[in-house]
Design a protein around this motif. Structure first.
Motif, PDB file in Angstrom:
ATOM      1  N   SER A  18       1.002  -1.172  -0.021  1.00 20.54           N
ATOM      2  CA  SER A  18      -0.035  -0.078   0.040  1.00 20.54           C
ATOM      3  C   SER A  18       0.864   1.336  -0.114  1.00 20.54           C
ATOM      4  N   GLU A  19       0.607   2.283  -0.929  1.00 25.19           N
ATOM      5  CA  GLU A  19       1.305   3.474  -1.081  1.00 25.19           C
ATOM      6  C   GLU A  19       0.446   4.825  -1.077  1.00 25.19           C
ATOM      7  N   ARG A  24      -5.852  -3.894   5.548  1.00 26.31           N
ATOM      8  CA  ARG A  24      -5.408  -3.329   7.140  1.00 26.31           C
ATOM      9  C   ARG A  24      -5.203  -1.751   6.411  1.00 26.31           C
ATOM     10  N   ALA A  25      -4.862  -1.546   5.392  1.00 26.44           N
ATOM     11  CA  ALA A  25      -4.510  -0.175   4.949  1.00 26.44           C
ATOM     12  C   ALA A  25      -5.988   0.588   5.041  1.00 26.44           C
ATOM     13  N   ALA A  26      -7.138  -0.112   4.298  1.00 25.78           N
ATOM     14  CA  ALA A  26      -8.325   0.921   4.175  1.00 25.78           C
ATOM     15  C   ALA A  26      -8.959   0.755   5.597  1.00 25.78           C
ATOM     16  N   TRP A  57     -17.393  -5.529   6.376  1.00 27.75           N
ATOM     17  CA  TRP A  57     -16.476  -5.552   7.870  1.00 27.75           C
ATOM     18  C   TRP A  57     -15.580  -4.446   7.901  1.00 27.75           C
ATOM     19  N   LEU A  58     -15.279  -3.697   6.994  1.00 28.63           N
ATOM     20  CA  LEU A  58     -14.321  -2.630   7.241  1.00 28.63           C
ATOM     21  C   LEU A  58     -15.007  -1.541   8.020  1.00 28.63           C
ATOM     22  N   GLY A  59     -16.218  -1.331   7.607  1.00 27.46           N
ATOM     23  CA  GLY A  59     -17.218  -0.357   8.457  1.00 27.46           C
ATOM     24  C   GLY A  59     -16.993   1.090   7.917  1.00 27.46           C
TER      25      GLY A  59
END
Length: 485
Positions: free
Chosen positions: A44-45, A107-109, A141-143
């Motif tokens: 992720s960048e 995880r980044a999101a 799931w990310l919400g």
């Protein structure tokens, strides 16, 4: 003074759906690696989209694509226990790296994003996208609020067709409450007005404490784009004004008793040859100006100026000269109006000005004159010497071609770093001609007034271009309103 805020978007999708390509388009420069393969982005960048003087920043995270979505969803169910952590950080990282990369994207999101941008391949029907249901559950799931972006829309089409495709996807995605908006934002052929709609829609989903900062970021983005828009129209106006005011004196014939006698009995052909040579020089200078203005437009949009010839060729291929010409003549003239003849070597030869490709520029001059001298060239007297200059109907055609050239550049999506197929579709020309007729019905009078202005003043042309191109963009994208400079 309020403290600056950081607003962050996470760009996610199924693998190989064009995330990095779209990131390049939004950022405005070639970031990341683009290849036709899965899992090209390996980590992720974050890329800066916009900043403000108050310290606000807007970041876009380009993330690895989702791979095995069903398996990934099962792994997420174990994320709260030690076994799930071990499988993710130890086993997956070294034994199944693509799967581990998908988890890193999530995880980044989850950790960084205020809004999740989920990219889908619009070229397929939503029912055929088998990855869609499990990935929607992953996003739930990310919400975080999700905006679905339709990519790979193909060449620009009339607004009604694009809106119908957008409505199809929106209807299908209504079953997922996590999706808050569905927008068309193609990585290859989009205009900055698309991005205007995008930033306005996404702004409604930014957390309340950050909205004031996001408003400042949007204002800075809009100011930058409007400045570039109006600079583009000034460049175009300067090119058109120079072409309108340009003229070429017809060389005087050498003296001599024999020449006078031949002329008296109409046996001399030198008058027509000298006039055609003057016309050819006028056309040559026009081509040079078109090449220069195209390069300036590309540079202004932070694009490769080496693509000028290709862009002009794209305009030519979709541009129809509306004059009493046959197909061959129209093709030759279309090359001039679009600028597509630029870049070929030009030498004044015995038979006229020839292009390296073998075509006679004299034939282009002939196409103009065969359409009627009053359409292509006017012959006037300047300082007691006969001169030629472009006629108002031709200058109107030249303006249509120049506006199409701007549209081709403005719709450029960085994609794979070079100009791609699809720009300048034929229906653009009708929109440009209708708008131009509405704002400039008296062609003869307008160009006469342009010619009487100061040599360095392109203000009248610029003012007309603003009205016409604003109108064209509103015709192509109903509901979009372009602000004045």
């Amino acid at each position: 003074m309020s403290e600056g805020v950081k607003v962050q978007f996470a760009l996610v999708s199924h693998t190989n759906n064009g995330k990095t390509t779209l990131a390049r388009t939004l950022v405005g420069m070639d970031v990341g690696e683009v290849r036709d393969a899965a899992h090209v982005t390996t980590f992720s960048e974050a890329h800066v989209l916009q900043t403000t003087e108050q310290g606000d920043s807007l970041l876009l995270w380009d993330t690895p694509g989702f791979g095995d979505s069903v398996r990934l969803l099962k792994r997420l169910a174990m994320s709260g226990n030690p076994i799930g952590w071990f499988l993710r950080e130890v086993f997956d990282r070294y034994r199944d790296r693509p799967f581990w990369l998908s988890q890193q994207a999530l995880r980044a999101a989850r950790d960084e994003a205020d809004v999740v941008l989920y990219l889908v391949n619009s070229s397929e029907h939503p029912r055929d996208a088998g990855y869609l249901p499990p990935e929607m559950r992953i996003l739930e799931w990310l919400g975080k609020p999700v905006v679905v972006l339709l990519n790979q829309l193909g060449p620009p089409r009339p607004s009604a067709e694009e809106q119908a495709e957008q409505a199809l996807w929106k209807q299908h995605l209504d079953q997922y409450t996590i999706v808050r908006e569905v927008l068309a934002l193609d990585a290859f052929a989009r205009c900055w007005v698309h991005e205007h709609v995008f930033y306005e829609a996404v702004g409604k989903l930014v957390p309340e404490p950050k909205r004031a900062g996001y408003g400042r970021l949007r204002a800075a983005w809009e100011a930058n784009n409007l400045a570039r828009y109006h600079d583009s129209l000034r460049i175009t106006a300067e090119q058109l004004a120079a072409g309108a005011r340009d003229s070429e004196a017809i060389p005087e014939e050498g003296g001599g008793l024999l020449q006078s006698a031949l002329k008296a009995v109409r046996l001399g052909k030198s008058d027509a040859r000298r006039q055609e040579a003057a016309m050819a020089r006028l056309v040559e200078r026009l081509e040079e100006r078109i090449a220069q203005s195209t390069t300036r437009l590309l540079t202004l949009h932070r694009l490769d100026p080496g693509q000028a010839a290709r862009i002009n060729a794209r305009v030519r291929d979709n541009f129809k000269v509306r004059a009493p010409l046959d197909k061959t003549q129209a093709g030759l003239l279309g090359a001039v109006v679009s600028g597509a003849a630029t870049g070929l070597s030009a030498d004044l030869m015995a038979g006229g000005l020839t292009l390296g490709g073998g075509a006679l520029l004299g034939a282009i001059v002939g196409a103009l004159t065969m359409a009627g001298a009053a359409w292509g060239f006017n012959t006037t007297t300047d300082r007691n010497r006969p001169t030629v200059q472009f006629a108002p109907p031709f200058l109107r055609t030249l303006m249509v071609g120049s506006i199409l050239r701007y549209l081709a550049v403005a719709h450029f999506g960085r994609g794979r770093g070079n100009f791609v197929e699809g720009e300048a579709p034929p229906f653009w020309q009708a929109a440009v001609e209708e708008a131009l007729q509405a704002h400039c019905p008296d062609v003869e009078r307008f160009w006469a007034e342009v010619r009487t202005q100061d040599e360095q003043d392109a203000g009248r042309l610029y003012g007309l271009l603003v009205k016409v191109v604003d109108d064209v963009l509103e015709r192509l994208y109903p509901g979009v309103h372009i602000s004045a400079a």
